[in-house]
Scaffold this active site. Sequence first.
Site, PDB file in Angstrom:
ATOM      1  N   CYS A  71      -0.826   7.892   3.114  1.00  0.00           N
ATOM      2  CA  CYS A  71       0.357   8.532   1.716  1.00  0.00           C
ATOM      3  C   CYS A  71       1.491   7.751   1.670  1.00  0.00           C
ATOM      4  O   CYS A  71       1.816   7.627   2.483  1.00  0.00           O
ATOM      5  CB  CYS A  71       0.436  10.045   1.753  1.00  0.00           C
ATOM      6  SG  CYS A  71       0.815  10.016   0.134  1.00  0.00           S
TER       7      CYS A  71
ATOM      8  N   CYS B 205      -0.735   2.896  -3.326  1.00  0.00           N
ATOM      9  CA  CYS B 205      -1.092   4.239  -3.002  1.00  0.00           C
ATOM     10  C   CYS B 205      -2.114   4.392  -2.953  1.00  0.00           C
ATOM     11  O   CYS B 205      -2.800   3.410  -3.508  1.00  0.00           O
ATOM     12  CB  CYS B 205      -0.760   4.475  -4.775  1.00  0.00           C
ATOM     13  SG  CYS B 205      -1.261   6.190  -4.938  1.00  0.00           S
TER      14      CYS B 205
HETATM   15  N1  DGL Z   1      -2.174   8.857  -1.810  1.00  0.00           N
HETATM   16  C1  DGL Z   1      -0.858   8.935  -2.327  1.00  0.00           C
HETATM   17  C2  DGL Z   1       0.143   7.666  -2.089  1.00  0.00           C
HETATM   18  O1  DGL Z   1      -0.084   6.615  -1.370  1.00  0.00           O
HETATM   19  C3  DGL Z   1      -0.560   9.743  -3.447  1.00  0.00           C
HETATM   20  C4  DGL Z   1      -0.588   9.862  -4.900  1.00  0.00           C
HETATM   21  C5  DGL Z   1       0.181  11.517  -4.736  1.00  0.00           C
HETATM   22  O2  DGL Z   1       0.438  12.802  -4.727  1.00  0.00           O
HETATM   23  O3  DGL Z   1       0.804  11.402  -5.885  1.00  0.00           O
HETATM   24  O4  DGL Z   1       0.945   7.390  -2.687  1.00  0.00           O
END
Ligand code: DGL
Length: 276
Positions: free
Chosen positions: A79, A191
């Site tokens: 993440c 993301c």
């Molecule tokens: N998948 C995550 C990222 O890479 C988080 C997305 C979220 O929960 O806002 O930032």
Amino acid sequence: MSALTAPPASVILFDSGIGGLSVAREIRAAMPGLDINYVADNRIFPYGLQKESVLIERVCALMPILEARYSPGAIVIACNSASTVVLDALRTQTQVPVIGVVPAIKPAAAQSQRRVIGLLATPGTIQRSYTRRLIDQFANDCTVLLVGSSALVSLAENKLRGIPIDLQEVSNIVAPFCHAETPPDIVVLGCTHFPFLREELMQVLPENTRLIDSGEAIARRTRHILEAQGLEAQGAAFLERVPTLHFFFTEETDSAHELAPALLSLGYQDPQYLQI
Ligand code: DGL
């Protein structure tokens, strides 16, 4: 440790939702026999709209518990919104290596012909000083266009639940790239949810725009770290074994269970509520 006595290696993959599965896909391609305990912290989804202090406190509180429960060889914070803010604090709390996922600005800058790069990420990642430093360090001779969107995160979540995607909505989100005086030739998917929308993004971005993410690099890094712990000693038998893939979530909701068919098709067992 001999090949016979070495326990099968495992990792914890952690994200707010399904995004980290895009990283898991690359890790599984590199290490097909690796057991994965995937934790989606849906209780405070989306991470990209949380305060930095909330993320630090939350991830640093959860991870030692998860580490004690699953004894992983490594932890992957799959993440960007979390990695760009929690890694330093988290590494003081855990015993095993922590691998973070941050936007692939460096390879994008190395490859951009036009010297114009797009960064598509969550609002949190776009605002981080970590991201600013990455840009200053590796892309200071490029124009970097920033688009932060949480709606796109939800669209990716929907897609895995079989809900159709409205292309017009995707198009509106990336309009700043399309309407720029010089549109980027490379867009960084900063993301981990966004690789699941690769097809839709390709349909709405100018032709020949390249999309890059950090998944493969993270898989290489994870393999390197596990090999240093003796994974190589497990050899071909490890690569051929059928891994155990668990998906856990932290808030019991219908929408978490709606992921079951998609998870099954990816080889995961039924999603389970993790009381933590
Ligand atoms: N998948 C995550 C990222 O890479 C988080 C997305 C979220 O929960 O806002 O930032």
